[in-house]
Design a protein around this motif. Structure first.
Motif, short mmCIF file in Angstrom:
data_model
loop_
_atom_site.label_atom_id
_atom_site.label_comp_id
_atom_site.label_asym_id
_atom_site.label_seq_id
_atom_site.Cartn_x
_atom_site.Cartn_y
_atom_site.Cartn_z
N TYR A 285 19.49 7.97 17.92
CA TYR A 285 19.13 9.13 18.60
C TYR A 285 18.99 8.91 20.18
O TYR A 285 19.07 7.74 20.65
CB TYR A 285 17.79 9.72 18.24
N TRP A 286 18.87 9.88 21.11
CA TRP A 286 18.61 9.60 22.24
C TRP A 286 17.29 10.52 22.44
O TRP A 286 16.82 11.42 21.67
CB TRP A 286 19.78 10.20 23.19
N TYR A 288 14.75 12.92 24.73
CA TYR A 288 14.56 13.81 25.98
C TYR A 288 13.34 14.13 26.31
O TYR A 288 12.46 14.85 25.22
CB TYR A 288 15.59 15.08 25.48
N LEU B 168 22.67 22.87 23.58
CA LEU B 168 21.81 22.07 23.19
C LEU B 168 21.06 21.63 24.36
O LEU B 168 19.74 21.50 24.19
CB LEU B 168 22.40 20.64 22.36
N LYS B 169 21.61 21.39 25.27
CA LYS B 169 21.04 20.98 26.68
C LYS B 169 19.93 22.05 27.22
O LYS B 169 18.78 21.52 27.31
CB LYS B 169 21.81 20.62 27.80
N LEU B 172 16.72 22.26 24.73
CA LEU B 172 15.99 21.38 25.02
C LEU B 172 15.04 21.51 25.90
O LEU B 172 13.72 21.26 26.10
CB LEU B 172 16.76 19.98 25.01
N LYS B 173 15.77 22.32 27.09
CA LYS B 173 14.75 22.58 28.24
C LYS B 173 13.86 23.57 28.07
O LYS B 173 12.66 23.67 28.39
CB LYS B 173 15.91 23.22 29.36
N LYS B 176 11.17 21.88 25.78
CA LYS B 176 10.51 21.06 26.92
C LYS B 176 9.45 21.60 27.51
O LYS B 176 8.20 21.14 28.16
CB LYS B 176 11.18 20.12 27.69
N PHE B 184 11.52 14.23 22.83
CA PHE B 184 11.84 14.17 21.34
C PHE B 184 12.96 13.40 21.12
O PHE B 184 13.65 12.81 22.02
CB PHE B 184 12.57 15.74 21.46
N ASN B 185 13.23 13.07 19.85
CA ASN B 185 14.49 12.28 19.51
C ASN B 185 15.44 13.22 19.17
O ASN B 185 15.36 14.30 18.08
CB ASN B 185 14.12 11.33 18.29
N VAL B 186 16.73 13.22 19.60
CA VAL B 186 17.71 13.96 19.58
C VAL B 186 18.93 13.31 18.98
O VAL B 186 19.37 12.23 19.56
CB VAL B 186 17.96 14.64 21.03
N ILE B 187 19.65 13.89 18.07
CA ILE B 187 21.04 13.60 17.80
C ILE B 187 22.21 14.82 17.91
O ILE B 187 21.83 15.94 17.54
CB ILE B 187 20.91 13.00 16.21
N GLY B 188 22.96 14.69 18.74
CA GLY B 188 24.07 15.67 18.88
C GLY B 188 24.42 15.73 20.29
O GLY B 188 23.96 15.07 21.36
N GLN B 190 25.11 17.28 23.89
CA GLN B 190 24.35 17.91 25.10
C GLN B 190 25.11 19.37 25.24
O GLN B 190 24.34 20.51 25.27
CB GLN B 190 24.10 17.45 26.29
N ARG B 236 23.89 11.53 12.87
CA ARG B 236 24.68 10.68 13.50
C ARG B 236 26.29 10.71 13.07
O ARG B 236 27.05 10.98 13.98
CB ARG B 236 24.39 9.31 13.65
N SER B 240 29.65 12.39 14.55
CA SER B 240 30.93 11.46 14.89
C SER B 240 31.91 12.09 14.17
O SER B 240 33.12 11.89 14.77
CB SER B 240 30.31 10.04 14.31
N ARG B 243 31.44 17.29 13.79
CA ARG B 243 30.83 18.45 13.27
C ARG B 243 29.88 19.20 14.40
O ARG B 243 29.35 18.59 15.06
CB ARG B 243 29.96 18.41 11.94
#
Lengths: 288, 288
Positions: A285-286, A288, B168-169, B172-173, B176, B184-188, B190, B236, B240, B243
């Motif tokens: 994960y990244w 944010y 997604l970006k 997240l904003k 937040k 947050f921990n994010v997979i995906g 942006q 993840r 990759s 999807r």
């Protein structure tokens, strides 16, 4: 059938022995490599171990070995590019501790990953229970090496360090330089002074954490991950009570990946004729 | 003894009934308040529930109620300051799911917390299994309310949303701004475009997450927490494989605290004569 079986056993022993000593003429098969690795750990057999072949045929002749934290899609692709066909991963391949796949029989993510492994004739083996039983624990040793902290510890107990006095804030800066990829979860006061650090790799469960935090010889616990209603809340209460304690959760991958990097070096020490590489899977994960 | 018991039961029923309707002359005891709450959820009895008194005397007359995510040391102190003696927490008080305390009998953090509860005559009850069984799930409802997303959902299934197309970006904003406290921990990816969002509060286990992520009606899963070798690695691999999926882990507290904020309002709807307050416990950790 007995003479044939005896002949096979002799052949296996010969191949294993020869390869381990770097004199083999033909490649070892995956099953032989794993047998040699387990022998080298010095561990007694682990009952009901998760360290089994997760995918692929154990009879496959090994062209090259990759050690990694997780056999992700990306790691598997890199292994193929590097012409390695034995992937040694510390953690599960299929998203649960025992790699149970019944629930994924119609799952597109699982099916595509499995197909990739099969089509590329990869063999995946998990190295978890046995690597933690090497003395000292090779995952802990890898972390101590990565931190440059072997000088602050007794090499027989590489999960306890006495470092020069610093603050939590400064310790975090040091760790961030080594592991810049994602945020750590921290409980504690930034200005807290500390010298005694304990390390708990991966996810051993909160009882291990509680035991370390109860210890007067531990100021700060550096850990992998745990359920947030357990160690997290214990540490929050401990800090609220004015205790000189802190916990830094690096994340599971970050806490054990140095161990799998060290594992590649360890394997090279006795598997002389097989190329061995470490591939970084990195955090999943990244932040944010 | 029978007539005495009958009389007691009648008295309890009278007190409960009268208080719930706001006509009581004497304060309800904690046991009566909890009985009224469970009745109000409309749930069948939950076998082996964790929703039991965790500390304090259920016979204590209730002066005021606090709802919270975790009954931390700080929350308990605030409850005392606010003259509330019944603390209703969504999660455990003593750092494990069943609040087993055997392991903590010599633990200074546990002992100090228990002493504080006892000395201040607090009563702590967990509201977990039953609040999730309110229809719709009151924790999910609280989150939908907090996000301002009730308009994007069917109120019978407040864990699925169809929001105006965004990335997604940008999502997240938005999150937040509402939850600025920790990463947050994010997979995906942006830049991924999305409209279909699923919410999974707390830590229901990865099977619930897998099921949501397998669903074509889900682009993004917003979740609480899970073991990092499970949903994290699945997501993840999914990303990759190209999807259009992502997962955002808010953290356990952040994912369920709006539900306990809403819980206070819900209680006020039928506990007319008892002061009810929400106290934010906030995330246990900060991110660095």
């Amino acid at each position: 059938m007995r003479p044939v079986i005896s002949f096979c056993i002799c052949l296996i022993v010969f191949c294993t022995s020869a390869s381990v000593n770097g004199q083999t003429a033909q490649p070892m098969i995956a099953a032989e490599v794993i047998e040699a690795i387990i022998k080298q750990t010095g561990s007694e057999p682990v009952p009901n171990t998760v360290d089994v072949f997760k995918a692929g045929d154990p009879q496959t002749p090994v062209k090259g070995i990759v050690t990694t934290m997780f056999a992700t899609m990306d790691v598997l692709k890199k292994a193929v590019e590097m012409k390695c066909n034995l992937v040694i991963a510390h953690e599960p391949v299929f998203y649960n501790h025992r790699d149970e796949t019944t629930q994924f029989q119609n799952d597109p993510v699982f099916l595509e990953k499995k197909k990739f492994i099969d089509q590329n004739k990869l063999v995946v083996w998990r190295f978890h229970d046995y690597i933690h039983r090497i003395k000292p624990d090779a995952i802990d040793y890898g972390m101590a090496l990565k931190l440059g902290w072997l000088k602050y510890t007794d090499t027989k107990a590489v999960e306890h360090f006495v470092i020069p006095e610093t603050t939590l804030k400064e310790l975090l800066k040091t760790l961030k330089k080594i592991f810049p990829e994602n945020a750590f979860n921290v409980i504690g006061n930034q200005e807290m002074k500390l010298t005694k650090v304990a390390f708990s790799a991966g996810a051993p469960g909160s009882a291990a954490h509680f035991s370390m935090l109860e210890d007067n010889n531990v100021d700060v616990l550096i850990a992998g991950e745990v359920s947030q209603w357990e160690t997290y809340e214990y540490a929050r209460d401990a800090v609220s009570q004015g205790r000189n304690k802190a916990v830094i959760f690096l994340g599971h991958v970050t806490s054990e990946e140095p161990g799998m990097e060290y594992c590649a070096e360890w394997l090279k020490g006795f598997l002389n004729n097989i190329p061995v590489w470490f591939i970084k899977s990195g955090p999943s994960y990244w932040t944010y």
